[in-house]
Design an enzyme around this catalytic site. Structure first.
Site, PDB file in Angstrom:
ATOM      1  N   ASP A  26       0.793  -1.249   0.000  1.00  0.00           N
ATOM      2  CA  ASP A  26       0.000   0.000   0.000  1.00  0.00           C
ATOM      3  C   ASP A  26       0.822   1.296   0.000  1.00  0.00           C
ATOM      4  O   ASP A  26       0.463   2.270   0.685  1.00  0.00           O
ATOM      5  CB  ASP A  26      -0.955   0.028   1.215  1.00  0.00           C
ATOM      6  N   GLU A  74      -4.669  -0.811  -1.263  1.00  0.00           N
ATOM      7  CA  GLU A  74      -5.969  -0.900  -0.588  1.00  0.00           C
ATOM      8  C   GLU A  74      -6.942   0.027  -1.314  1.00  0.00           C
ATOM      9  O   GLU A  74      -6.597   1.178  -1.610  1.00  0.00           O
ATOM     10  CB  GLU A  74      -5.846  -0.476   0.886  1.00  0.00           C
ATOM     11  N   LYS A 131      -6.655  -4.896  -3.026  1.00  0.00           N
ATOM     12  CA  LYS A 131      -7.284  -5.559  -1.875  1.00  0.00           C
ATOM     13  C   LYS A 131      -8.298  -4.623  -1.223  1.00  0.00           C
ATOM     14  O   LYS A 131      -8.032  -3.442  -1.058  1.00  0.00           O
ATOM     15  CB  LYS A 131      -6.207  -6.009  -0.875  1.00  0.00           C
ATOM     16  N   LYS A 134      -7.456  -4.934   4.911  1.00  0.00           N
ATOM     17  CA  LYS A 134      -6.132  -4.559   5.404  1.00  0.00           C
ATOM     18  C   LYS A 134      -5.096  -5.617   5.024  1.00  0.00           C
ATOM     19  O   LYS A 134      -3.962  -5.302   4.686  1.00  0.00           O
ATOM     20  CB  LYS A 134      -6.171  -4.353   6.928  1.00  0.00           C
ATOM     21  N   VAL A 159       3.211   0.447   4.280  1.00  0.00           N
ATOM     22  CA  VAL A 159       2.505   1.239   5.289  1.00  0.00           C
ATOM     23  C   VAL A 159       1.074   0.718   5.427  1.00  0.00           C
ATOM     24  O   VAL A 159       0.505   0.215   4.479  1.00  0.00           O
ATOM     25  CB  VAL A 159       2.488   2.732   4.898  1.00  0.00           C
ATOM     26  N   THR A 160       0.538   0.905   6.636  1.00  0.00           N
ATOM     27  CA  THR A 160       1.244   1.305   7.837  1.00  0.00           C
ATOM     28  C   THR A 160       1.665   0.053   8.610  1.00  0.00           C
ATOM     29  O   THR A 160       1.032  -0.995   8.482  1.00  0.00           O
ATOM     30  CB  THR A 160       0.354   2.206   8.738  1.00  0.00           C
ATOM     31  N   CYS A 164      -1.868  -2.477   7.804  1.00  0.00           N
ATOM     32  CA  CYS A 164      -1.851  -3.405   6.668  1.00  0.00           C
ATOM     33  C   CYS A 164      -0.609  -4.297   6.622  1.00  0.00           C
ATOM     34  O   CYS A 164      -0.686  -5.443   6.174  1.00  0.00           O
ATOM     35  CB  CYS A 164      -2.052  -2.641   5.371  1.00  0.00           C
ATOM     36  N   GLN A 204       8.855 -13.425  21.657  1.00  0.00           N
ATOM     37  CA  GLN A 204       8.566 -14.846  21.907  1.00  0.00           C
ATOM     38  C   GLN A 204       9.247 -15.750  20.871  1.00  0.00           C
ATOM     39  O   GLN A 204       8.644 -16.684  20.343  1.00  0.00           O
ATOM     40  CB  GLN A 204       7.057 -15.094  21.905  1.00  0.00           C
TER      41      GLN A 204
END
Ligand code: C5J
Length: 226
Positions: A26, A74, A131, A134, A159-160, A164, A204
């Site tokens: 995007d 987007e 799309k 997002k 971005v961002t 997205c 993690q």
């Protein structure tokens, strides 16, 4: 096989470049330039410009190394039939999706604001995925396009960071892709969200990806960039 090792957190990642795609999420005028969707929501769009130069450098290296490059945008159909009412009604923007602004109708396919920024224009043959959501996988042929080419690893820029890029990385992770996110090739209207989003990806033990930077990927590809 062209296996390279990219310096990353939480640990280095080895990928086969023949099974790796660069995904530019995007990088559209509607998010980055004044007068578009991002600005209509009250954001300082200039904050996103920091990602342009690192993206440009990484794009050049990826093209030189022969990686598949995919761009996403987007946006919605002019009749808004693919825009959920909940999205259209959300918040109190100065202009809503579909309204006319200085770059045409906000977040509508075919309008000037929906275009990718000129600095990162796709080359002929590079797929552009339109799309409505997002994430890049939702309601698109992105997954088919990747699996048809045997892609297993994604380098996700754009971005961002926390919207997205994050949604796409989460979707990709659940579909079995290894996702590398170059921090300097992403940006947010909220610097704190940018940092948190990257921290979430690599926490993690790399719960849904790896975080690197443009130089990390470019250096790793160096033997394959004539
Ligand atoms: C947003 C995006 N932020 N491309 N879209 O609405 O991140």
């Amino acid at each position: 096989m062209r296996v390279v090792t990219v310096t990353a957190e939480p640990q280095a990642l080895s990928v086969d470049l023949d099974r790796t795609a660069l995904v530019m999420i995007d990088m559209q005028r509607d998010f980055i330039e004044p007068g578009g969707f991002g600005a209509s929501l009250g954001n300082d769009v200039s904050l996103l410009r920091a990602a342009i130069d690192p993206c440009r450098q990484l794009l050049a290296a990826a093209r030189a190394a022969g990686l598949l490059v995919v761009h996403t945008r987007e946006g919605h159909r002019p009749d808004l039939s693919d825009a959920p009412r909940a999205k259209l009604e959300r918040g109190a923007p100065s202009l809503r999706i579909g309204d006319s602004g200085p770059m045409g109708r906000i977040l509508i396919r075919g309008e000037p604001g929906h275009d990718l920024i000129p600095e990162l224009r796709p080359r002929d043959g590079e797929p552009v995925v339109d799309k409505p959501g997002k994430g890049a996988f939702y309601a698109t042929d992105f997954g088919a396009l990747l699996s048809g080419r045997g892609i297993e690893n994604l380098i996700v820029c754009g971005v961002t960071t926390e919207v997205c890029v994050h949604t796409t990385v989460r979707e990709a992770n659940d579909r079995g892709y290894r996702c590398l996110v170059p921090a300097d090739c992403c940006a947010s209207y909220f610097p704190a969200f940018h940092h948190s989003a990257l921290a979430m990806i690599k926490a993690q033990g790399g719960i849904f990806g790896w975080v690197t930077d443009a130089a990390g990927v470019i250096n790793a590809m160096n033997p394959f960039t004539p």
